[in-house]
Design a protein around this motif. Structure first.
Motif, short mmCIF file in Angstrom:
data_model
loop_
_atom_site.label_atom_id
_atom_site.label_comp_id
_atom_site.label_asym_id
_atom_site.label_seq_id
_atom_site.Cartn_x
_atom_site.Cartn_y
_atom_site.Cartn_z
N GLY A 1 0.84 -1.20 0.00
CA GLY A 1 0.00 0.00 0.00
C GLY A 1 0.87 1.24 0.00
O GLY A 1 2.10 1.15 -0.08
N ALA A 2 0.22 2.39 0.12
CA ALA A 2 0.95 3.66 0.16
C ALA A 2 1.55 3.81 1.56
O ALA A 2 1.09 4.60 2.38
CB ALA A 2 0.02 4.81 -0.18
N PHE A 3 2.62 3.02 1.80
CA PHE A 3 3.13 2.84 3.17
C PHE A 3 3.74 4.11 3.77
O PHE A 3 3.93 4.20 4.97
CB PHE A 3 4.18 1.71 3.20
CG PHE A 3 5.51 2.15 2.65
CD1 PHE A 3 5.70 2.26 1.30
CD2 PHE A 3 6.55 2.49 3.51
CE1 PHE A 3 6.92 2.68 0.78
CE2 PHE A 3 7.77 2.92 3.01
CZ PHE A 3 7.94 3.02 1.64
N GLU A 4 4.03 5.10 2.92
CA GLU A 4 4.66 6.32 3.45
C GLU A 4 3.67 7.14 4.27
O GLU A 4 4.08 8.00 5.05
CB GLU A 4 5.19 7.22 2.32
CG GLU A 4 6.20 6.58 1.38
CD GLU A 4 5.56 5.99 0.13
OE1 GLU A 4 4.36 5.61 0.19
OE2 GLU A 4 6.24 5.89 -0.88
N ILE A 5 2.36 6.93 4.04
CA ILE A 5 1.38 7.74 4.77
C ILE A 5 0.46 6.85 5.61
O ILE A 5 -0.24 5.99 5.10
CB ILE A 5 0.56 8.65 3.81
CG1 ILE A 5 0.00 7.87 2.61
CG2 ILE A 5 1.38 9.83 3.31
CD1 ILE A 5 -0.99 8.68 1.77
N ALA A 6 0.51 7.11 6.94
CA ALA A 6 -0.35 6.35 7.86
C ALA A 6 -1.81 6.73 7.60
O ALA A 6 -2.08 7.86 7.22
CB ALA A 6 0.03 6.70 9.30
N PRO A 7 -2.73 5.81 7.76
CA PRO A 7 -2.57 4.43 8.22
C PRO A 7 -2.43 3.43 7.07
O PRO A 7 -2.67 2.25 7.25
CB PRO A 7 -3.90 4.20 8.95
CG PRO A 7 -4.90 4.96 8.12
CD PRO A 7 -4.17 6.16 7.58
N PHE A 8 -2.03 3.94 5.88
CA PHE A 8 -2.02 3.04 4.71
C PHE A 8 -0.75 2.17 4.65
O PHE A 8 -0.43 1.57 3.63
CB PHE A 8 -2.24 3.87 3.44
CG PHE A 8 -3.44 4.77 3.57
CD1 PHE A 8 -4.71 4.22 3.60
CD2 PHE A 8 -3.29 6.14 3.75
CE1 PHE A 8 -5.83 5.03 3.79
CE2 PHE A 8 -4.40 6.96 3.94
CZ PHE A 8 -5.67 6.40 3.96
N ASP A 9 -0.03 2.17 5.76
CA ASP A 9 1.16 1.32 5.91
C ASP A 9 0.81 0.00 6.61
O ASP A 9 1.66 -0.88 6.74
CB ASP A 9 2.23 2.06 6.73
CG ASP A 9 1.70 2.52 8.10
OD1 ASP A 9 0.46 2.57 8.29
OD2 ASP A 9 2.53 2.83 8.98
N LYS A 10 -0.44 -0.11 7.06
CA LYS A 10 -0.80 -1.23 7.96
C LYS A 10 -0.54 -2.60 7.36
O LYS A 10 0.06 -3.46 8.00
CB LYS A 10 -2.28 -1.13 8.34
CG LYS A 10 -2.52 -0.51 9.67
CD LYS A 10 -3.96 -0.76 10.10
CE LYS A 10 -4.28 0.12 11.30
NZ LYS A 10 -5.72 0.34 11.43
N ALA A 11 -0.99 -2.82 6.12
CA ALA A 11 -0.87 -4.16 5.53
C ALA A 11 0.60 -4.51 5.30
O ALA A 11 1.03 -5.64 5.61
CB ALA A 11 -1.63 -4.21 4.20
N THR A 12 1.36 -3.55 4.79
CA THR A 12 2.79 -3.81 4.53
C THR A 12 3.50 -4.16 5.84
O THR A 12 4.28 -5.13 5.89
CB THR A 12 3.45 -2.56 3.89
OG1 THR A 12 2.71 -2.23 2.71
CG2 THR A 12 4.89 -2.82 3.53
N VAL A 13 3.20 -3.39 6.89
CA VAL A 13 3.85 -3.63 8.18
C VAL A 13 3.44 -5.00 8.73
O VAL A 13 4.29 -5.79 9.18
CB VAL A 13 3.50 -2.49 9.18
CG1 VAL A 13 3.92 -2.86 10.60
CG2 VAL A 13 4.17 -1.18 8.75
N ALA A 14 2.15 -5.32 8.64
CA ALA A 14 1.67 -6.60 9.19
C ALA A 14 2.29 -7.78 8.42
O ALA A 14 2.77 -8.74 9.04
CB ALA A 14 0.15 -6.66 9.11
N ALA A 15 2.31 -7.70 7.11
CA ALA A 15 2.87 -8.81 6.32
C ALA A 15 4.37 -8.93 6.56
O ALA A 15 4.92 -10.04 6.67
CB ALA A 15 2.58 -8.59 4.83
N ALA A 16 5.05 -7.78 6.66
CA ALA A 16 6.51 -7.80 6.90
C ALA A 16 6.81 -8.44 8.26
O ALA A 16 7.72 -9.27 8.38
CB ALA A 16 7.07 -6.38 6.84
#
Ligand SMILES: Nc1ncnc2c1ncn2[C@@H]1O[C@H](COP(=O)(O)OP(=O)(O)OP(=O)(O)O)[C@@H](O)[C@H]1O
Ligand SMILES: O=C(O)[C@H](O)COP(=O)(O)O
Length: 398
Positions: free
Chosen positions: A321-336
């Motif tokens: 997702g657009a991980f640079e802007i919260a909260p659109f980092d959630k999926a990347t962070v969770a999967a990582a």
């Protein structure tokens, strides 16, 4: 790795060793903002210095087009590198010619020189044999420790290897070992996670992966193009509608090679592309026409976690997702975090690369827990596309 020679195969004591490194580090407000690439080459430099080699570092910096200019000089990097290596690094203002050759002749075993930006000479990018010969005059042997520049057939990455006995440095060796585990000869099942903004920048990569991996997770903005290609209305989301046919052909190729495709089933949508924009989770077939998808949803994250659990190997390029802007980092962070935990506790081999991917893993705080995180940008992508990298290829031949 048996395919080419390493530092185990040569006595470097008192030899002038031309070491191609990647010192193309990011600079912000005149200061180096990330020293990872310098830290990565430390093992090679330390080993060579401890063995009494006379070390001459060759590197490019930026993409200068008109000869020398101060902004692309490697001079400020010498001091930072010295701090990281814990040894003096003397800067030499040219990489060929009398000054370069005299400096290389004068140093003692264990000393380190950094030659000025190889790209200040046209011959570098043209892989001009005369320029390569001029570089070679300062060395007895050539060590390439710059995987991240190995997709360039330049004089200092490719040409030199034809002129001097050539070896892979320790960082190159580690990178190639990790990549071999990732896609070359991986433990199966292999799951690839590909995200990022656009399909257009990763068509070759997707085409190569569907023939090689057991499952391909498609996230990020590029998933929108795949959803749209299946008739789903993605509203105002980033979407390359003109690539619908390409997306369909990739899905077809995946089916033929029995590669499972994992697309988002739910998404986080917003009406503005900004931090903390009002947002909601919707099914992908219910995206409001005035909203855009900025992240994959929790159900999709659950499915991705399930695939990571089934995998013996995960290769990852591009955020979900657009991980640079919260909260659109959630999926990347969770999967990582999930992949990192499975690597630490479950023996998963996890290999990731790409500029934004590395930032995303850093942001998730798990960079150190992956089996290998490549600092290469273009070279990592070309490797994922299944291309031979000239700087690696030549080491295999010489
Ligand atoms: N749904 C989305 N909508 C818009 N942009 C997105 C979306 N998902 C991811 N992105 C953007 O994709 C970009 C990263 O994609 P990219 O393909 O450049 O990654 P990368 O290959 O790791 O990086 P690099 O190209 O620097 O090596 C990020 O800026 C991120 O905000
Ligand atoms: O930063 C990189 O990816 C490498 O140093 C290669 O740089 P280049 O894309 O300018 O060749």
């Amino acid at each position: 790795m048996a395919a080419f020679r390493t530092l185990d195969d040569v006595d470097v004591s008192n030899k002038r060793v031309l070491v191609r490194v990647d010192l193309n580090v990011p600079v912000q407000d005149g200061k180096i903002s990330d020293t990872t690439r310098i830290e990565r080459i430390k093992p090679t430099i330390t080993e060579l210095a401890d063995k009494g080699a006379r070390i001459i570092l060759l590197a490019h910096f930026g993409r200068p087009k008109n000869g020398p200019d101060e902004t692309n000089s490697l001079k400020p990097v010498a001091e930072v590198a010295a701090g990281i290596f814990g040894r003096p690094v003397a800067f030499v203002p040219d990489c060929i010619g009398d000054v370069a050759e005299a400096s290389a002749a004068a140093i003692q075993g264990g000393d380190i020189l950094l030659f000025e930006n190889t790209r200040f000479h046209n011959g570098e990018e043209k892989n001009d044999p005369e320029f390569a010969k001029a570089l070679a005059r300062s060395g007895d042997i050539f060590v390439n420790d710059a995987f991240s520049a190995a997709h360039r057939a330049h004089a200092s990455t490719e040409g030199l290897a034809h002129l001097l006995p050539a070896y892979a440095g320790r960082t190159m060796q580690a990178e190639l070992d990790a990549l071999e585990k990732g896609l070359g000869n991986p433990k199966r099942p292999v799951v690839a996670i590909v995200g990022g903004a656009k399909v257009s920048t990763k068509i070759d990569l997707l085409q190569n992966l569907v023939g090689k991996v057991d499952a391909l997770v498609i996230g990020g903005g590029m998933a929108n193009t795949f959803l749209a290609a299946q008739g789903i209305d993605v509203g105002k989301s980033l979407c390359e509608h003109d690539l619908a046919e390409t997306a369909r052909s990739i899905l077809k190729a995946a089916e033929q090679s029995e590669c499972a495709i994992v697309l988002p089933t739910d998404a986080v949508v917003a009406r503005e592309f900004k931090a903390n924009a009002e947002n909601q989770v919707v099914s992908v077939d219910a995206v409001p026409s005035d909203a855009m998808i900025l992240d994959v949803g929790p159900q999709t994250v659950g499915a991705i976690a399930g695939w990571i659990d089934k995998a013996a190997t995960v290769v990852w390029n591009g955020p979900l997702g657009a991980f640079e802007i919260a909260p659109f980092d959630k999926a990347t962070v969770a999967a990582a975090k999930h992949a990192a935990a499975r690597t630490t506790d479950g023996g998963l081999v996890s290999v990731a690369g790409g500029g934004d991917t590395v930032s995303a893993l850093n942001h998730a705080g798990v960079e150190d827990q992956f089996t290998y995180v490549s600092t290469a940008g273009g070279a990592f992508l070309e490797w994922m596309e299944g291309k031979e990298l000239p700087g690696v290829q030549v080491l295999k031949q010489t």
